[in-house]
Design an enzyme around this catalytic site. Structure first.
Site, PDB file in Angstrom:
ATOM      1  CG  ASP A  72      -0.277  -0.503   2.494  1.00  0.00           C
ATOM      2  OD1 ASP A  72       0.939  -0.292   2.652  1.00  0.00           O
ATOM      3  OD2 ASP A  72      -0.964  -1.112   3.331  1.00  0.00           O
ATOM      4  CG  ASP A 141      -9.522  -2.213  12.065  1.00  0.00           C
ATOM      5  OD1 ASP A 141      -8.474  -2.757  11.638  1.00  0.00           O
ATOM      6  OD2 ASP A 141      -9.992  -1.163  11.584  1.00  0.00           O
ATOM      7  CG  HIS A 143      -6.458  -2.644   8.828  1.00  0.00           C
ATOM      8  ND1 HIS A 143      -6.605  -1.882   9.973  1.00  0.00           N
ATOM      9  CD2 HIS A 143      -5.209  -2.386   8.376  1.00  0.00           C
ATOM     10  CE1 HIS A 143      -5.495  -1.202  10.200  1.00  0.00           C
ATOM     11  NE2 HIS A 143      -4.626  -1.494   9.242  1.00  0.00           N
ATOM     12  CD  GLU A 148      -8.934   0.737   7.471  1.00  0.00           C
ATOM     13  OE1 GLU A 148      -8.932  -0.141   8.355  1.00  0.00           O
ATOM     14  OE2 GLU A 148      -8.289   1.796   7.574  1.00  0.00           O
TER      15      GLU A 148
END
Length: 266
Positions: A72, A141, A143, A148
């Site tokens: 990314d 979380d 990801h 996400e």
């Protein structure tokens, strides 16, 4: 799925680096047949990069015939910015090993046509056939990369809006100011990740414990992206002791017994 339960972050980095080196050396890459490696950024892989650099300097591995694709990149952050993932990778890894510049692939978060840039990246990956090993981390979380919660498990490389939680977590790299953290990023998709021959995810710290529990003991669920690993034929999670605090005792015992021979010598 394999789970490698270790004690410290340093052990996780060493195990991951050793695994990568073993894979590269067993592959015996050449200029015409390079080993294709997917790489992450952030705090989690730092111990792995440090160990890889040490192994390279010790003559245990060469990256001359390795092609890399990063997961990314922030949108709108100049690549020269110290917190761009371009800068991160060169500072922590590329500048210390023998990988040719032309073998390094990073997303361009400042491309004039973002959609075209994402398509170009997918096509470049396909031009090599596949990524042989994709290393990654995981967010609190769940990801992976910037996929996400609620990301499609069939998604490809695209632009994503970062959650407030992710921006707060990443603000530690921006002097604690969440307003300096970009709101958007380009990221490989879950489908892109699952196309890799092998996926290795590193999990560090008690704050990742719920994500690890979801990955190992939960059901496949787009709200916990990491659960996509259950769909992969060759997934391995390497974790430290604090991250296992939500796992059942019998789960941890099972994997400790299963991987006993593979966690020696760290």
């Amino acid at each position: 799925m394999r789970l490698i339960p270790l004690v410290t972050a340093e052990q996780v980095g060493k195990w991951a680096a050793r695994h990568i080196v073993n894979r590269i050396n067993a592959f015996k890459p050449t200029a015409d047949r390079p080993f294709v490696l997917g790489l992450p950024t952030g705090g989690t892989p730092l111990t792995a990069y440090k160990a890889l650099v040490e192994m390279h300097k010790a003559g245990q591995v060469s990256f001359k015939h390795v092609v890399t694709f990063n997961m990314d990149e922030y949108v709108g952050l100049p690549k020269e910015h110290p917190e761009s993932y371009h800068s991160f990778m060169h500072r922590n890894f590329f500048d210390h090993v023998d990988i040719p510049a032309e073998n390094i692939n990073l997303l361009n978060g400042n491309a004039p046509d973002i959609d075209a840039e994402c398509r170009r990246y997918e096509e470049k990956i396909r031009s090599y056939g596949k990524i042989h090993l994709f290393m990654g981390g995981v967010g609190n979380d769940g990801h992976i990369a910037f996929n996400e919660p609620a990301s499609s498990l069939a998604s490809r490389t695209r632009i994503k809006t970062l959650t407030h939680e992710t921006r707060v977590a990443n603000s530690r790299f921006f002097d604690g100011d969440v307003d300096l953290v970009p709101k958007y990023a380009l990221t490989v998709g879950v489908g892109t990740l699952l196309d890799a021959e092998e996926v290795m995810i590193l999990v560090l710290g008690h704050q990742k414990a719920l994500a690890l529990q979801a990955a190992v003991e939960g059901n496949v669920n787009h709200m916990w992206t990491i659960t996509c690993l259950q769909l992969h034929p060759k997934a391995v999670i390497v974790c430290d002791e604090p991250s296992t605090m939500e796992l059942k005792v019998k789960t941890l015992k099972y994997f400790n017994e299963l991987e006993a021979e593979n966690i020696k010598g760290l």
